[in-house]
Design a protein around this motif. Sequence first.
Motif, mmCIF file in Angstrom:
data_model
loop_
_atom_site.group_PDB
_atom_site.id
_atom_site.type_symbol
_atom_site.label_atom_id
_atom_site.label_comp_id
_atom_site.label_asym_id
_atom_site.label_seq_id
_atom_site.Cartn_x
_atom_site.Cartn_y
_atom_site.Cartn_z
ATOM 1 N N UNK A 1 0.838 -1.202 0.000
ATOM 2 C CA UNK A 1 0.000 0.000 0.000
ATOM 3 C C UNK A 1 0.873 1.253 0.000
ATOM 4 N N UNK A 2 1.932 1.188 0.800
ATOM 5 C CA UNK A 2 2.839 2.332 0.849
ATOM 6 C C UNK A 2 3.575 2.509 -0.478
ATOM 7 N N UNK B 1 -4.159 0.130 11.463
ATOM 8 C CA UNK B 1 -3.730 1.521 11.257
ATOM 9 C C UNK B 1 -2.357 1.740 11.879
ATOM 10 N N UNK C 1 0.331 0.076 9.900
ATOM 11 C CA UNK C 1 0.647 0.836 8.683
ATOM 12 C C UNK C 1 1.518 2.052 9.015
ATOM 13 N N UNK C 2 1.132 2.739 10.083
ATOM 14 C CA UNK C 2 1.854 3.962 10.410
ATOM 15 C C UNK C 2 3.266 3.678 10.902
ATOM 16 N N UNK D 1 4.973 1.178 9.977
ATOM 17 C CA UNK D 1 5.714 0.729 8.796
ATOM 18 C C UNK D 1 6.207 1.955 8.004
ATOM 19 N N UNK D 2 5.395 2.976 7.964
ATOM 20 C CA UNK D 2 5.786 4.209 7.262
ATOM 21 C C UNK D 2 6.930 4.902 7.996
ATOM 22 N N UNK D 3 6.861 4.881 9.312
ATOM 23 C CA UNK D 3 7.908 5.501 10.104
ATOM 24 C C UNK D 3 7.566 5.327 11.562
#
Lengths: 554, 192
Positions: A16-17, A40, A43-44, A46-48
Motif C-alpha cells: 500500500x505504501x 492503522x 501501517x503507520x 511501517x511508514x515511520x
Amino acid sequence: MLKTPHCLESATLQSMLDQTLPANQLLTCEHHLESCESCRQSLESLAGEACWWEDAAEMLSSDFVNVAGELGTKIKSQSVAKSRDADEDAKTLALKQVRELLATPRHPEMLGRIGEYDIESFIGQGGFGVVLRAFDRELNRPVAIKILAPHLATVGAARRRFIREAQAAAAVVHPNVVPIHAVHADADHPFLVMTYVPGCSLQEFVRQQGPLETKVIVRIAQQVASGLAAAHRQGLVHRDIKPGNILLENGLNRALITDFGLARAADDAASQTGWLAGTPHYMSPEQAACGELDGRSDLFSLGCVLYFVATGREPFRGSQPLAIMNQIANQKPLPVRSVNSDISQVLAQVIERLLEKKPSDRFQSAAELSDFLEQYVAYLHQPETRIKPQVPRKRGTTLMASTAWLGSAIALLIAAVVYGSGVWSTPTTRRDIGVAPAAVARPPIEAAANIEPPTTFPLAAVQQALLDWVEEERQLEQEFVRLRQDLIAAEDGWQNAPRHPFFVSEFGYAPLNLTAMFQEIRTEIDALEKAAFRESQVPATNGPESTTNDGNMK
Amino acid sequence: MSTDPETRTSLLVQLADGENQQAWFEFVELYQPVIFNYARRRGLQEADAHDVVQVVMARVATKLKTWDADQQRGSFRGWLAIAVKNLAIDYFRSQKLRPIHLPELPDVIAPAAAFDWEQRRSLFHWAAARVQQEFQSSTWQAFWRTAVLDQHLAQVARELNMTRGAIYVARSRVLARIRQLISQSEFDSTQG
C-alpha cells in the motif's frame, strides 16, 4: 484492539505504501483500516516509527525561514497575521476596557469618572497605557491622567514599577519636566495625574511643520537637556526619550519632558508577555544590547530626537524593530547636513557627538550638554558680541568608518590596475587610461566587482585624480604618498574588520583573499611609481619591459 | 576547466567528481537555511545572519581542500555536515557575536544540540518540498493537515472528498517517502 482474520499482512501494508497494490484491493484495505485500529498502527509504524511522526509534526510546523528570507511554510505567515491581528485587537481592547473601568460621568458631556476626576476626552495612547484629559474639580484645573493599560496592570512587576517610577518622577521639579501631581497606586488600574500641557508633542509638530530651523532646535535641545539633567541628578534615567514624549507648550515657547521611567514598566511587561514596547527608533546602543544604562543613554536618544527634528527623518530606519536595533548598534547615520544643509555645523556636530555608539564618546552628562547649548543659544542670538562655542573634542582617535576601508581598497585596486594597464600596454595617453582594456582580465578586479563600493566613497573623484596625474606629473609624488597611506588604512581596515567579504562563484561561496590582493596592489604601486617617474624624465617610448622588471624587483 | 583557468578555483578540482558536485549543491541548499536559522535563533538580526551564512559557507569551501575520499571514512556529505557544524559553532565562539537579546528568542544552551536541531528541521523541510512535488495534491494535503497541522481527520476527509481509510494510507505514504529521503541524504553531523 485484537487482530481479526481480515487484518492485513505486513506485505500488503508495504505494498500500500509502495503504491503497488491493485486498485480494487486497495479500496477494500482502506475500508478495513477505518475500523481497525491495530492495522492503522501497523501501517503507520511501517511508514515511520513514532519518532518520525512526531518529528515531522514538530519540524514542519515550526517557523522555518529559508535563507532567502522567505517563509518556508504557509503556517508561519498565518501565525504572523494572527499575531498582528492580536496586537490590533489588544489595542482596541485597551481603549474599550479603559472606557469600561470609568465610573459613570457626573456631567453628560464627560466621558466618565476616575476617582475624583471627570474625564473629558482621550488624548492618546502610549506603550504603557492610555492618556486622558480630565478636570480636577477640587483645584479647578485641567489635568492629564495616565492609566496603566489593562494588559499591563495584571503583570505584577509592571504594576509595581509603574507606581515606583511615577513616584520617583514626581520628585523631579523642573520647568522642563511635566509635573506629576498624584500617583494613585491602590486603584484597580493604577493611574497618575499630571499637569495638562496645552499644545502638541514634538512628534506631531515636526510631522506637521517639517524640519525646524537651527535656532529653534538648539533652544528645544537646551531645555530638554536641562530637564534631563534635573532628573539625572536624582538618579532617574528616562529610557524613552522620543519626540512623542517631548511636549511643546503653546507652540514653541517651552519644551517639557513627560513619561519619566515609564518605559521601564513597559519593559517589565514585555519580558513577561512578549510585547515589544513601542518603537526602537530612539533607543541607545546600550539599550538595544540590554546593557547597563545611565544618563548618557538618554543623551543618545536625545541625539536621535534632534536628528529627527533637524532632518524630518529618524537617524536609524528599518522595516522592523530588529533591523533598526541592528543599525543603532552598528551603523553611523547619514550626516545631518547631508540631509538638511541649513542646519548649522555646530548643531550637526552636537548631534553627531550625541549619537556616538560608545557612551564615553558622547557628552558626559545632560548638564554638560545643557551648559554648552546655553552658550550656543546666546551666540546665536548675538553672534557679533559672543564667541562661538566649540564642541568639545572626543577623547581618543577617530576610527575609520567600518566600511570605508573596503571602498578605499576597491578604489585603490581600480586605480592601480587602470593606471597600471595604461603604463603597461602602450605609451601613455588619456584615452588608453580611460579605456583600460587590460584591466578587465585581471582577477582581482573580478573579485572586487562583486562588492558594491559604499556610495560615500568618491570613486569618480579618484578616477578623475588619476587622469589628472598624467597631465600634472609634478603632483605625482605627493599622490603616491597619499595612495600608500590609503593602502595602509585600507589594509588596517581589512585586518580589523569584523566580517570579511566573500564572492559568490558558481559553486557557492568562496572567500576573497584580500591579503594577497593588498600585496599585489603594493607591488603595483611601487612599480607604477618608478615607471611614472621614469616617464616624466624619459620619453614615453620606454616600454613594457622595464616596467615589468621594476615590478619584479620589488 | 581549461577554458578560463583564472576564474576556476580549487573548489572545482575538489569537486571534479560529479557525484561530489551534486552533493555540494545539495549541501548549499540544505545548510544555508540551517546556518541562517541557527544564527537567528541565537539572536542575530536578519542581515547579520545572512553574513554568518556567507562567512561559514566560505570557510567550508576553503576547507574542501582537506577532504580526501580515500582517507576519510564515510561519505562526502557526512564529512560536509560535520565540517559545517564545527565551523559554524567555532565561528560563533571566535566572533563572540553579541546577539540582541529579545524575550521571544529562547536562549540556546547547547550550541551543538541547537545546530543538530536546525539541521534536522532543514532536512525535513528539504525532503518535504521534494515529496510534495511527487504526490498528488490531495495525498499531500491528507498528510499535511492531519499529521502536521493536527486537524480533525473526519473533517479533512470530508473537505478533501476522501474516505478516512484513504487518508490513513495517503499520509503514511508521504511520511514513508520523507523518511526515505532523509535517511538516504547522508547529511548527518551527529556522527562526528
